[in-house]
Design a protein around this motif. Structure first.
Motif, short mmCIF file in Angstrom:
data_model
loop_
_atom_site.label_atom_id
_atom_site.label_comp_id
_atom_site.label_asym_id
_atom_site.label_seq_id
_atom_site.Cartn_x
_atom_site.Cartn_y
_atom_site.Cartn_z
N LYS A 74 7.50 8.11 0.80
CA LYS A 74 7.15 7.24 2.19
C LYS A 74 5.60 7.54 2.41
N LEU A 75 4.94 6.74 3.11
CA LEU A 75 3.70 6.69 3.50
C LEU A 75 3.87 6.76 5.12
N TYR A 76 3.43 7.75 5.89
CA TYR A 76 3.38 8.13 7.28
C TYR A 76 1.88 7.49 7.75
N LEU A 77 1.73 6.74 8.25
CA LEU A 77 0.60 5.92 8.95
C LEU A 77 0.69 6.42 10.28
N GLN A 78 -0.21 7.42 11.07
CA GLN A 78 -0.24 7.81 12.21
C GLN A 78 -1.64 7.50 12.96
N ASN A 79 -1.72 6.49 13.57
CA ASN A 79 -3.04 6.14 14.06
C ASN A 79 -2.92 6.48 15.73
N TYR A 80 -3.50 7.69 16.04
CA TYR A 80 -3.54 8.06 17.32
C TYR A 80 -4.86 7.69 18.00
N SER A 81 -5.82 7.03 17.47
CA SER A 81 -6.91 6.52 17.89
C SER A 81 -6.96 5.48 18.85
N GLN A 133 2.05 4.37 14.96
CA GLN A 133 2.82 5.25 14.14
C GLN A 133 3.78 4.47 13.38
N ALA A 134 3.95 4.71 11.95
CA ALA A 134 4.64 3.81 11.29
C ALA A 134 5.10 4.55 10.14
N VAL A 135 6.16 4.27 9.54
CA VAL A 135 6.78 4.74 8.11
C VAL A 135 6.78 3.71 7.13
N ILE A 136 5.94 3.78 6.11
CA ILE A 136 6.37 2.52 5.18
C ILE A 136 6.67 3.31 3.97
N ASN A 137 8.14 2.75 3.69
CA ASN A 137 8.96 3.31 2.64
C ASN A 137 8.56 3.01 1.01
N ASN A 138 7.90 1.92 1.05
CA ASN A 138 7.59 1.38 -0.12
C ASN A 138 6.85 0.19 -0.14
N TYR A 139 6.41 -0.30 -1.34
CA TYR A 139 5.54 -1.48 -0.99
C TYR A 139 5.97 -2.71 -0.20
N ASN A 140 7.25 -3.07 -0.40
CA ASN A 140 7.91 -4.19 0.16
C ASN A 140 8.29 -3.92 1.63
N ASP A 141 8.10 -2.61 2.16
CA ASP A 141 8.21 -2.43 3.41
C ASP A 141 7.21 -2.37 4.00
N ALA A 142 5.91 -2.77 3.82
CA ALA A 142 4.78 -2.75 4.61
C ALA A 142 4.58 -3.94 5.67
N PHE A 143 5.61 -4.87 5.61
CA PHE A 143 5.37 -5.82 6.53
C PHE A 143 5.76 -5.35 7.97
N PRO A 144 5.24 -5.51 9.06
CA PRO A 144 4.07 -6.72 9.51
C PRO A 144 2.70 -6.51 9.24
N TYR A 145 2.31 -5.06 8.79
CA TYR A 145 0.96 -4.83 8.57
C TYR A 145 0.28 -5.50 7.38
N THR A 146 0.90 -5.87 6.30
CA THR A 146 0.47 -6.75 5.13
C THR A 146 1.65 -7.50 4.80
N THR A 147 1.16 -8.87 4.24
CA THR A 147 2.31 -9.80 3.53
C THR A 147 2.37 -9.62 2.19
N GLY A 148 1.61 -9.02 1.34
CA GLY A 148 1.54 -9.02 -0.10
C GLY A 148 0.63 -8.07 -0.49
N TRP A 149 0.74 -7.79 -1.85
CA TRP A 149 -0.06 -6.76 -2.65
C TRP A 149 -0.61 -7.34 -3.89
N SER A 150 -1.60 -7.01 -4.29
CA SER A 150 -2.33 -7.44 -5.62
C SER A 150 -2.13 -6.00 -6.72
N VAL A 151 -1.15 -6.48 -7.58
CA VAL A 151 -0.92 -5.49 -8.84
C VAL A 151 -1.34 -5.71 -10.05
N THR A 152 -1.91 -4.58 -10.51
CA THR A 152 -2.58 -4.59 -11.91
C THR A 152 -1.43 -3.65 -12.72
#
Length: 160
Positions: A13-20, A51-70
């Protein structure tokens, strides 16, 4: 054994915590800890005081709608809209690697420039393909912390 190995190094998981008081325009990267690929990169808009928890790439909506993968060195990235089978496939063999952000005024949308770049990550965790990053940055507009807790397989980015 393969499943246990995969879980030890899976994305977590990615925990994003923007307290600003600022919105964040971010670039977020996940990738292999043993090589530079696979790697997934996105641009993300993250609101102030959120504050949000992003469990994986597919769980990043509504902060993004897609990824670029190499998937192979020297090839062009493949655009993936959420949800994506490719994002699901690379998630178990990648970990959150890097985040860069700029602050924006939430009312006007104007960029509020800091005196430092907030290139967040732990380069030591990615010795074969490190990004220029730090685990702590003391800026004039925000301070930021990046850390990984192995027992929880969780990466944290805290902005205050």
């Amino acid at each position: 054994m393969g499943l246990a190995f995969s879980l030890c190094f899976s994305q977590g998981k990615l925990y994003l915590q923007n307290y600003s008081n600022y919105d964040l325009m971010m670039r977020v990267v996940g990738g292999s800890t043993t090589s530079c690929v696979p790697e997934a990169i996105t641009s993300m808009s993250f609101p102030a005081a959120t504050q949000a928890v992003i469990n994986n790439y597919n769980d990043a909506f509504p902060y993004t709608t897609g990824w670029s993968v190499t998937t192979t060195m020297g090839t062009n990235p493949i655009g993936q809209t959420i949800p994506s089978g490719l994002l699901t496939a690379i998630s178990p063999i990648t970990r959150w690697k890097f985040a860069y952000y700029q602050t924006q005024d939430p009312v006007t949308g104007s960029t509020v420039y800091d005196t430092v770049d907030h290139n967040m990550g732990d380069s030591a965790a990615f010795p074969y393909c490190p990004w220029n990053s730090s685990t702590f940055i003391d800026g004039t507009v925000t301070d930021s912390f990046w850390f990984y807790i192995p027992s929880d397989n969780a990466t944290y980015l805290v902005i205050q």
